[in-house]
Design an enzyme around this catalytic site. Structure first.
Site, mmCIF file in Angstrom:
data_model
loop_
_atom_site.group_PDB
_atom_site.id
_atom_site.type_symbol
_atom_site.label_atom_id
_atom_site.label_comp_id
_atom_site.label_asym_id
_atom_site.label_seq_id
_atom_site.Cartn_x
_atom_site.Cartn_y
_atom_site.Cartn_z
ATOM 1 N N SER A 193 -9.768 -0.504 7.099
ATOM 2 C CA SER A 193 -8.929 -1.651 6.720
ATOM 3 C C SER A 193 -9.374 -2.907 7.462
ATOM 4 O O SER A 193 -9.471 -3.989 6.884
ATOM 5 C CB SER A 193 -7.465 -1.370 7.090
ATOM 6 O OG SER A 193 -6.968 -0.329 6.305
ATOM 7 N N GLY B 223 -10.198 0.658 -3.419
ATOM 8 C CA GLY B 223 -9.006 -0.061 -3.874
ATOM 9 C C GLY B 223 -8.687 -1.243 -2.976
ATOM 10 O O GLY B 223 -8.260 -2.303 -3.452
ATOM 11 N N ARG C 36 -3.582 12.392 -5.075
ATOM 12 C CA ARG C 36 -3.655 13.198 -3.841
ATOM 13 C C ARG C 36 -2.504 14.174 -3.689
ATOM 14 O O ARG C 36 -2.605 15.117 -2.907
ATOM 15 C CB ARG C 36 -3.697 12.287 -2.614
ATOM 16 C CG ARG C 36 -5.041 11.744 -2.363
ATOM 17 C CD ARG C 36 -5.155 11.087 -0.997
ATOM 18 N NE ARG C 36 -6.466 10.462 -0.939
ATOM 19 C CZ ARG C 36 -6.755 9.371 -0.251
ATOM 20 N NH1 ARG C 36 -5.812 8.767 0.452
ATOM 21 N NH2 ARG C 36 -7.972 8.887 -0.250
ATOM 22 N N LYS D 100 -3.844 7.082 -5.365
ATOM 23 C CA LYS D 100 -4.934 6.834 -4.393
ATOM 24 C C LYS D 100 -6.283 7.110 -5.075
ATOM 25 O O LYS D 100 -6.361 7.135 -6.295
ATOM 26 C CB LYS D 100 -4.715 7.710 -3.156
ATOM 27 C CG LYS D 100 -3.466 7.314 -2.372
ATOM 28 C CD LYS D 100 -3.607 5.942 -1.781
ATOM 29 C CE LYS D 100 -2.346 5.460 -1.099
ATOM 30 N NZ LYS D 100 -2.409 4.055 -0.744
ATOM 31 N N ASP E 132 -2.398 7.660 4.345
ATOM 32 C CA ASP E 132 -3.685 8.308 4.051
ATOM 33 C C ASP E 132 -3.825 9.675 4.741
ATOM 34 O O ASP E 132 -4.857 10.340 4.582
ATOM 35 C CB ASP E 132 -4.841 7.397 4.484
ATOM 36 C CG ASP E 132 -4.908 6.126 3.644
ATOM 37 O OD1 ASP E 132 -4.449 6.145 2.478
ATOM 38 O OD2 ASP E 132 -5.411 5.099 4.146
ATOM 39 N N ARG F 57 -7.480 3.328 -11.351
ATOM 40 C CA ARG F 57 -6.350 2.978 -10.471
ATOM 41 C C ARG F 57 -5.612 1.725 -10.956
ATOM 42 O O ARG F 57 -6.206 0.833 -11.545
ATOM 43 C CB ARG F 57 -6.862 2.812 -9.029
ATOM 44 C CG ARG F 57 -7.404 4.126 -8.501
ATOM 45 C CD ARG F 57 -7.888 4.019 -7.089
ATOM 46 N NE ARG F 57 -6.807 3.785 -6.153
ATOM 47 C CZ ARG F 57 -6.991 3.585 -4.845
ATOM 48 N NH1 ARG F 57 -8.210 3.590 -4.346
ATOM 49 N NH2 ARG F 57 -5.965 3.389 -4.063
HETATM 50 C C1 S3P Z 1 -4.926 -0.089 2.902
HETATM 51 C C2 S3P Z 1 -3.661 0.131 2.448
HETATM 52 C C3 S3P Z 1 -3.210 1.426 1.919
HETATM 53 C C4 S3P Z 1 -4.147 2.567 2.283
HETATM 54 C C5 S3P Z 1 -5.590 2.195 2.096
HETATM 55 C C6 S3P Z 1 -5.952 0.986 2.942
HETATM 56 C C7 S3P Z 1 -5.288 -1.443 3.402
HETATM 57 O O1 S3P Z 1 -3.138 1.331 0.505
HETATM 58 O O2 S3P Z 1 -3.857 3.708 1.511
HETATM 59 O O3 S3P Z 1 -6.445 3.268 2.448
HETATM 60 O O4 S3P Z 1 -6.341 -1.588 4.041
HETATM 61 O O5 S3P Z 1 -4.518 -2.367 3.161
HETATM 62 P P1 S3P Z 1 -1.815 0.781 -0.246
HETATM 63 O O6 S3P Z 1 -1.637 -0.621 0.126
HETATM 64 O O7 S3P Z 1 -2.121 0.938 -1.716
HETATM 65 O O8 S3P Z 1 -0.711 1.695 0.199
#
Ligand code: S3P
Length: 445
Positions: free
Chosen positions: A29, A101, A357, A353, A326, A129
């Protein structure tokens, strides 16, 4: 499209005790954000500890197409020469975000308030997605999106010339959606306000402040309201990316499950909005000691020392899901070895996801002889201290299902085989080597 080449099937069998020190890669992230925000800052941002997994390399490629200069030294330091807020170019090719994503949704936010035309796509997983969760709110700033049926990639965006600031209450707990709105707000006149009913990871807020933006956060029930002042001058700043707690979770749980193990994981990020797994493991009776707590680049960090021991079943409240979203596939593996039934509540978001999942985790367990149920949005794992194993697991283009399966094999009575390990490279390059070095037996099947 552009999926990593499939690799031969791999098997994971009962491991020797895991020991020594295993340095996990940089936080995914934070790595995406460091490259994106560096591209929006004036000056040269230096990044150490950047995750060089496939997902983050996609972000680097996209930011280059948008005009940032990005390069790295032989010692692994990355540099971003940014264009300033509002200064990105129109990309002259399609932005391919691969499996990520986070990259896709955050970039939609950035593009929404730049007067450029862009087309975005991704691999087979990302193209399934939901993107409406960002397209709909971002359209209100004046951006025009067109996407496939159901709001899926590929999409095109024509960013707003004079973006309106947004006020938005995020309907699902999602740091990606929150971040997309805030990033659109960077190049909008006036204040952008996002309310989130449940607090999610705050790396965007922390890092924007680090680059000089004004970001105010007021608590609001279990969540908060975030206000960003538009059109700040972001100034390049150094970033030291901590180890990813979501990646650390895999060797950590392997060490908890394999008798005789004691493993050290240095410099793991401990942002409280990411540590739900550690809270849950403590309730399960796990021996995970945190030493050498410190703050690096505005994020709390510590070294983890994990010692094998018995685990008990727990009831994981839905309110904890955003801080460990996650980690459910790998927690489920730990739950399979715990005595009793573990219920994990409120896992609806797991269905959207990299793969579904919720279904994938249930399949991983049942394929390997563990009793499991899905009850609405809850997952129930009936653990009895033993994982029979012997299954062949389908990855479904999902790195975390792949790593959970390989960790499961280290503690199983029979080897577990996996159809494809290539997607592990999206978040944890060298995972197989790191695990084997610590004592695991992951081999071509
Ligand atoms: C993330 C937010 C999460 C997480 C992803 C990373 C981010 O997703 O599952 O692996 O870096 O902001 P969501 O915002 O869809 O919950």
């Amino acid at each position: 499209m552009n999926a990593p080449d499939p690799q031969p099937m791999i098997s994971s069998r009962a491991a020797a005790p895991l020991s020594g020190t295993a340095a996990v890669p940089g936080d995914k992230s934070i790595s995406h954000r460091a490259l994106m925000f560096g591209a929006l800052a004036v000056g040269e941002t230096r990044i150490t500890g950047l995750l060089t997994g496939e997902d983050v390399l996609r972000t680097a490629a996209a930011m280059r197409l948008l005009g940032a200069e990005i390069w790295h030294d032989a010692d692994g330091t990355w540099h971003v020469a940014g264009r300033g807020v509002g200064g990105l170019n129109e990309p002259d090719d399609v932005l391919d975000m691969g499996n990520s994503g986070t990259a896709a949704r955050l970039l939609c936010g950035i593009l929404a308030s730049h007067p450029v035309f862009a087309v975005m796509t991704g691999d087979g997983s990302l193209r399934r997605r939901p993107m409406r969760r960002v397209i709909d709110p971002l359209s209100a700033c004046g951006a025009q999106f067109a996407a496939r049926e159901g709001g899926r990639l590929p999409l095109s965006v024509e960013g707003a010339r004079d973006a309106m600031p947004l006020e938005y209450r995020v309907p699902v707990p999602s740091a990606q959606v929150k971040s997309a709105i805030l990033l659109a707000g960077l190049n909008a006149r006036g204040a952008t306000r996002v309310e989130e009913p449940e607090a999610t990871r705050d790396h965007t807020e922390n890092m924007l402040r680090h680059f000089g933006a004004s970001v105010e956060v007021e608590p609001m029930g279990a969540g908060c309201a975030i206000t960003l002042a538009g059109q700040p001058e972001l100034t390049a700043a150094d970033i030291n990316v901590p180890g990813d707690p979501s990646s650390a979770a895999f060797p950590l749980i392997a060490a908890l499950l394999v008798p005789g193990s004691r493993l050290t994981l240095p410099a793991v990020g401990l942002n409280p909005l990411r540590t739900g797994l550690f809270t849950t493991l403590a309730e399960m009776g796990a021996d995970v000691a945190v030493t050498n707590r410190r703050t690096e680049g505005g994020e709390p960090v510590g070294d983890l020392v994990v010692t094998h021991g018995p685990l008990r079943a727990v009831d994981v409240p839905a309110a904890r899901a955003p801080s460990m979203i996650d980690e459910y596939p790998i927690l489920s593996v730990a739950a399979a070895m715990a005595g009793g039934t573990t219920r994990m509540r409120g896992l609806k978001e797991l269905r959207v996801k990299e793969s579904d999942r919720l279904a994938g985790t249930a399949a991983l367990l049942s394929e390997n002889g563990v009793k499991v149920e899905i009850d609405g949005d809850d997952l129930l794992v009936h653990g009895n201290g033993r994982i029979p194993g012997g299954g062949v697991v389908a990855t479904h283009m999902d790195h975390r299902i792949a790593m959970a399966a390989l960790v499961m094999g280290t503690a199983a009575a029979q080897p577990i085989r996996l159809d494809d390990v290539s997607f592990i490279d999206t978040s944890f390059p060298r995972f197989v080597a790191l695990m084997n070095q610590a004592g695991a037996a992951l081999r071509p099947a």
